[in-house]
Scaffold this motif. Structure first.
Motif, PDB file in Angstrom:
ATOM      1  N   PRO A 111      -9.679  16.977  14.136  1.00 49.55           N
ATOM      2  CA  PRO A 111      -8.689  15.875  14.603  1.00 49.55           C
ATOM      3  C   PRO A 111      -8.907  14.483  13.763  1.00 49.55           C
ATOM      4  O   PRO A 111      -7.695  13.931  13.346  1.00 49.55           O
ATOM      5  N   GLU A 112      -9.808  13.926  13.754  1.00 50.51           N
ATOM      6  CA  GLU A 112     -10.332  12.707  12.977  1.00 50.51           C
ATOM      7  C   GLU A 112      -9.776  12.730  11.583  1.00 50.51           C
ATOM      8  O   GLU A 112      -9.173  12.076  11.015  1.00 50.51           O
ATOM      9  N   LYS A 113     -10.137  13.916  10.844  1.00 47.10           N
ATOM     10  CA  LYS A 113      -9.747  14.014   9.478  1.00 47.10           C
ATOM     11  C   LYS A 113      -8.276  14.228   9.454  1.00 47.10           C
ATOM     12  O   LYS A 113      -7.540  13.675   8.386  1.00 47.10           O
ATOM     13  N   ARG A 114      -7.849  15.425  10.244  1.00 46.04           N
ATOM     14  CA  ARG A 114      -6.059  15.308  10.136  1.00 46.04           C
ATOM     15  C   ARG A 114      -5.282  14.112  10.420  1.00 46.04           C
ATOM     16  O   ARG A 114      -4.268  13.935  10.180  1.00 46.04           O
ATOM     17  N   TYR A 115      -5.832  13.209  11.222  1.00 44.21           N
ATOM     18  CA  TYR A 115      -5.136  11.832  11.744  1.00 44.21           C
ATOM     19  C   TYR A 115      -4.841  11.009  10.607  1.00 44.21           C
ATOM     20  O   TYR A 115      -3.984  10.500  10.486  1.00 44.21           O
ATOM     21  N   HIS A 116      -5.853  11.049   9.570  1.00 40.64           N
ATOM     22  CA  HIS A 116      -5.647  10.427   8.338  1.00 40.64           C
ATOM     23  C   HIS A 116      -5.013  11.159   7.133  1.00 40.64           C
ATOM     24  O   HIS A 116      -5.225  10.637   6.108  1.00 40.64           O
ATOM     25  N   GLN A 117      -4.449  12.471   7.283  1.00 39.72           N
ATOM     26  CA  GLN A 117      -3.889  13.204   6.178  1.00 39.72           C
ATOM     27  C   GLN A 117      -2.398  12.912   6.172  1.00 39.72           C
ATOM     28  O   GLN A 117      -1.874  12.759   7.447  1.00 39.72           O
ATOM     29  N   TYR A 118      -1.787  13.405   5.262  1.00 40.80           N
ATOM     30  CA  TYR A 118      -0.156  13.352   5.048  1.00 40.80           C
ATOM     31  C   TYR A 118       0.258  14.940   5.418  1.00 40.80           C
ATOM     32  O   TYR A 118      -0.715  15.780   5.304  1.00 40.80           O
ATOM     33  N   ILE A 119       1.494  14.976   5.831  1.00 40.49           N
ATOM     34  CA  ILE A 119       1.887  16.152   6.278  1.00 40.49           C
ATOM     35  C   ILE A 119       1.737  17.470   5.125  1.00 40.49           C
ATOM     36  O   ILE A 119       1.616  18.483   5.447  1.00 40.49           O
ATOM     37  N   HIS A 120       1.862  16.887   4.035  1.00 37.01           N
ATOM     38  CA  HIS A 120       1.694  18.002   2.773  1.00 37.01           C
ATOM     39  C   HIS A 120       0.313  18.602   2.580  1.00 37.01           C
ATOM     40  O   HIS A 120      -0.091  19.344   1.985  1.00 37.01           O
ATOM     41  N   ASN A 121      -0.570  17.745   3.128  1.00 37.56           N
ATOM     42  CA  ASN A 121      -2.201  18.016   3.339  1.00 37.56           C
ATOM     43  C   ASN A 121      -2.320  19.340   4.306  1.00 37.56           C
ATOM     44  O   ASN A 121      -3.318  19.778   4.346  1.00 37.56           O
ATOM     45  N   LEU A 122      -1.398  19.625   5.335  1.00 35.72           N
ATOM     46  CA  LEU A 122      -1.573  20.419   6.167  1.00 35.72           C
ATOM     47  C   LEU A 122      -0.907  21.721   6.094  1.00 35.72           C
ATOM     48  O   LEU A 122       0.289  21.699   5.602  1.00 35.72           O
TER      49      LEU A 122
END
Length: 159
Positions: A61-72
């Protein structure tokens, strides 16, 4: 309406890619919602956002928190949207075709997640065409045709 939206009613749209802001990181979108509707500081909002990401099954979650929607992936996007919808503990969660843009296996996981959320006391109104998926988890199913109820199963009768 601003007081009701978010704090009493949350919504999950069919397509997270077009519903979430592509110019903002996921964490910021969730924390802004929390800050707008709850009396917490930025650190508390971030902590709650990270907890929500864990709750909806997003790994790291810490990594995902700092990502943009297109990175998921599509499934993680939908989970991020669910986290945002849950960010203010709504009493009612409207899920508008929440599995429409993801593969069948992920669809099952998303509906299972919604069922778990429902068990915590949040009412979920799911709008979908996927009857077989919903039938596995529903508590009450109302089928509409041309705006009229044609079938009402399981639960109190409609008014």
């Amino acid at each position: 309406m601003q007081e009701i939206r978010g704090s009493q009613i949350g919504i999950i749209f069919q397509d997270a890619m077009t519903s979430l802001n592509p110019t903002m990181k996921i964490g910021r979108q969730i924390t802004e919602s929390i800050l707008r509707h709850q009396k917490v500081n930025k650190a508390e909002a971030k902590e709650k956002a990270l907890e929500l990401l864990v709750q909806v099954g997003i790994n790291n979650p810490e990594k995902r928190y700092h990502q943009y929607i297109h990175n998921l992936s599509g499934g993680m996007r939908q989970r991020a949207m669910i986290a945002m919808a849950l960010s203010c503990n709504p009493k009612l969660l409207i899920a508008d075709e929440p599995t429409g843009n993801i593969d069948p296996e992920l669809s099952y996981e998303i509906v299972e997640l919604l069922d778990e959320i429902n068990k915590t006391g949040t009412t979920i109104l799911m709008v979908t065409h996927e009857h077989e998926l919903v039938n596995r988890f529903h508590h009450r199913t109302v089928t509409l045709e041309k705006g009229r109820i044609i079938r009402d199963q399981g639960g109190a009768s409609h008014v």
